[in-house]
Scaffold this motif. Structure first.
Motif, short mmCIF file in Angstrom:
data_model
loop_
_atom_site.label_atom_id
_atom_site.label_comp_id
_atom_site.label_asym_id
_atom_site.label_seq_id
_atom_site.Cartn_x
_atom_site.Cartn_y
_atom_site.Cartn_z
N HIS A 28 0.86 -1.18 0.00
CA HIS A 28 0.00 0.00 0.00
C HIS A 28 0.90 1.24 0.00
O HIS A 28 2.10 1.15 0.28
N ASN A 29 0.31 2.39 -0.30
CA ASN A 29 1.10 3.62 -0.39
C ASN A 29 1.99 3.83 0.83
O ASN A 29 3.15 4.22 0.73
N SER A 30 1.43 3.53 2.02
CA SER A 30 2.16 3.80 3.25
C SER A 30 3.43 2.96 3.36
O SER A 30 4.33 3.27 4.15
N GLU A 31 3.52 1.87 2.60
CA GLU A 31 4.69 1.00 2.71
C GLU A 31 5.78 1.33 1.71
O GLU A 31 6.93 0.89 1.85
N ILE A 32 5.40 2.10 0.69
CA ILE A 32 6.36 2.36 -0.40
C ILE A 32 7.63 3.04 0.12
O ILE A 32 8.73 2.71 -0.29
N ASN A 33 7.47 3.99 1.04
CA ASN A 33 8.65 4.70 1.55
C ASN A 33 9.56 3.83 2.40
O ASN A 33 10.74 4.09 2.54
N LYS A 34 8.97 2.76 2.99
CA LYS A 34 9.78 1.92 3.89
C LYS A 34 10.56 0.86 3.12
O LYS A 34 11.53 0.30 3.63
N LEU A 35 10.11 0.56 1.91
CA LEU A 35 10.72 -0.55 1.19
C LEU A 35 12.17 -0.32 0.75
O LEU A 35 13.00 -1.23 0.85
N PRO A 36 12.54 0.88 0.23
CA PRO A 36 13.91 1.02 -0.28
C PRO A 36 15.00 0.65 0.72
O PRO A 36 15.93 -0.10 0.39
N SER A 37 14.89 1.08 1.98
CA SER A 37 15.98 0.79 2.93
C SER A 37 16.04 -0.71 3.22
O SER A 37 17.12 -1.29 3.37
N TYR A 38 14.87 -1.37 3.27
CA TYR A 38 14.86 -2.81 3.52
C TYR A 38 15.48 -3.56 2.33
O TYR A 38 16.29 -4.48 2.50
#
Ligand code: SF4
Length: 400
Positions: free
Chosen positions: A68-78
């Protein structure tokens, strides 16, 4: 053809490898579609990658959430973290996550998750053109369709499920759990309401009924059997499939170990043209907790033999009672998971099925060397065994 086993935590990962997996799949704490499984934190993921590579085993990490949109920002660092520790592939279903993985984990090959429901060679070719290395095919394919996909897109690796639970919907694309108790299967949090006991009634048609079998608890119209393609391994090998996958990141280490070694034994026997005792291997798969087995859609695309309308209960003939954690001379130290007592007949299984032992329990000692009559879960006990003991034993017992 690799045997790919589930690794819901670090301990299961290590047993999967000891018992013959060529590759394992696991998840980090987020984005991996198994919210109820322990999963691995970042330190454990690093340790898992090192352990796998030391043992010449590949490790694939699921990032198969529908983001979901809220997860998009968290994915790159992971994704950058996964790239830095050197996992061997990412398992992805969402095109948005696919694009992010290309940008932030560019060294890691991508396997397209079964959640993406690839059911044709055209769809497989689509993902290949975008840069996918492997497709984990939908379970709802016949062997003829699988063979055609391999022929039409030969440079693409194919992985198929051979064992474990199935959904009555396409690979978990299902809202039952969300509707009924707010636990979203598409976020890895399914509460398995397809296994519940239902009664079907159409309010305005009291004289019409849906012909369903029913016992005193209700009926099980949505309840899938478990997949088992052990007998089809010669065909699968002949089709040049790259990887056979065992379902079950939330199952016990005993399940992971026993299913892995059973498929490995069967495959080794086929490859070396040795006679194999298929009854014995099938019996091993009956000694884990399972539902009635089916070969699913492998022979034809008809849901005739895939559902069990009579019961959703697991078949449990054997109990996992502990694992051997240490061996000194002829003494074994067992980490106890369930009670057993003097007089019981226990079985100790090992990575090589031929080495399995049946032991009549005559004496049990606690950690302080006191003789005890029975064991308690979460303790360590010691037993003398009058034979050579191979390493990595798991202890089970027929349910009384
Ligand atoms: S409710 Fe059943 S069919 Fe739906 S996702 Fe969960 S296990 Fe699969």
């Amino acid at each position: 053809m690799e045997i790919l086993s589930p690794a819901g935590n670090l301990e299961k990962l290590k047993y999967a490898i000891k018992y013959g997996a060529d590759a394992v799949y696991t998840a980090g704490k987020e984005f991996g579609l198994r919210a109820q499984s322990a999963n691995l934190n970042n330190n454990e993921l690093k340790e898992a990658v090192n352990f796998c590579h030391k043992n010449d085993v590949k490790i694939y990490v699921t990032v198969n959430v529908f983001a979901h949109n809220s997860e998009i920002n968290k994915l790159p660092s992971y994704l950058e973290f996964l790239d830095s520790v050197g996992v061997d592939a990412l398992i992805i279903s969402d095109p948005g996550v696919f694009v992010l993985a290309k940008e932030h984990a560019s060294q890691i090959p991508i396997h397209i998750s079964t959640q993406a429901n690839v059911t044709s060679w055209k769809s497989a070719e689509f993902w290949k053109k975008l840069g996918a290395k492997r497709i984990i095919l939908a379970r709802e394919l016949t062997k003829f369709e699988i063979r055609e996909i391999k022929k039409k897109v030969p440079d693409l690796e194919l992985e198929i499920f051979v064992h474990g639970a199935m959904c009555m919907s396409y690979s978990g694309r299902c809202l039952l759990s969300s509707f009924l108790n707010g636990r979203d299967a598409n976020r890895g949090n399914c509460s398995q309401p397809c296994r519940w006991e239902y009664q079907l009634q159409e309010k305005k048609r009291p004289n019409e009924s849906f012909p369903i079998e029913e016992d005193k608890f209700g009926t099980y119209i949505l309840n899938s059997k478990d997949l088992c393609l052990l007998d089809q391994l010669p065909v699968i090998l002949d089709y040049d499939i790259d990887s056979i996958k065992i379902e079950g990141r939330m199952k016990s280490l005993y399940y992971v170990a026993n299913v892995t070694r059973t498929y490995k034994s069967a495959l080794d026997a086929i490859k070396t043209r040795k006679d194999k005792d298929n009854h014995k291997l099938r019996a091993e798969l009956d000694k884990i907790s399972h539902r009635v087995y089916t070969e699913g859609f492998f022979h034809r695309f008809e849901a005739i033999d895939t559902q069990n309308h009579l019961s959703s209960a697991y078949i449990r003939n054997y109990q996992f009672i502990g694992e051997i954690v240490e061996q000194k001379e002829n003494f074994v130290y067992i980490a106890v998971r369930a009670k057993f007592e003097i007089g019981d007949k226990i079985e100790i299984i090992f990575p090589d099925i031929a080495e399995d032992l049946i032991v009549q329990v005559e004496e049990i000692f606690d950690e302080d060397d006191n003789l005890i009559k029975f064991t308690k879960p979460n303790t360590i006990v010691k037993m003398y065994i009058d034979s050579d003991i191979p390493i990595h034993g798991i202890v089970r017992m027929k349910i009384k």
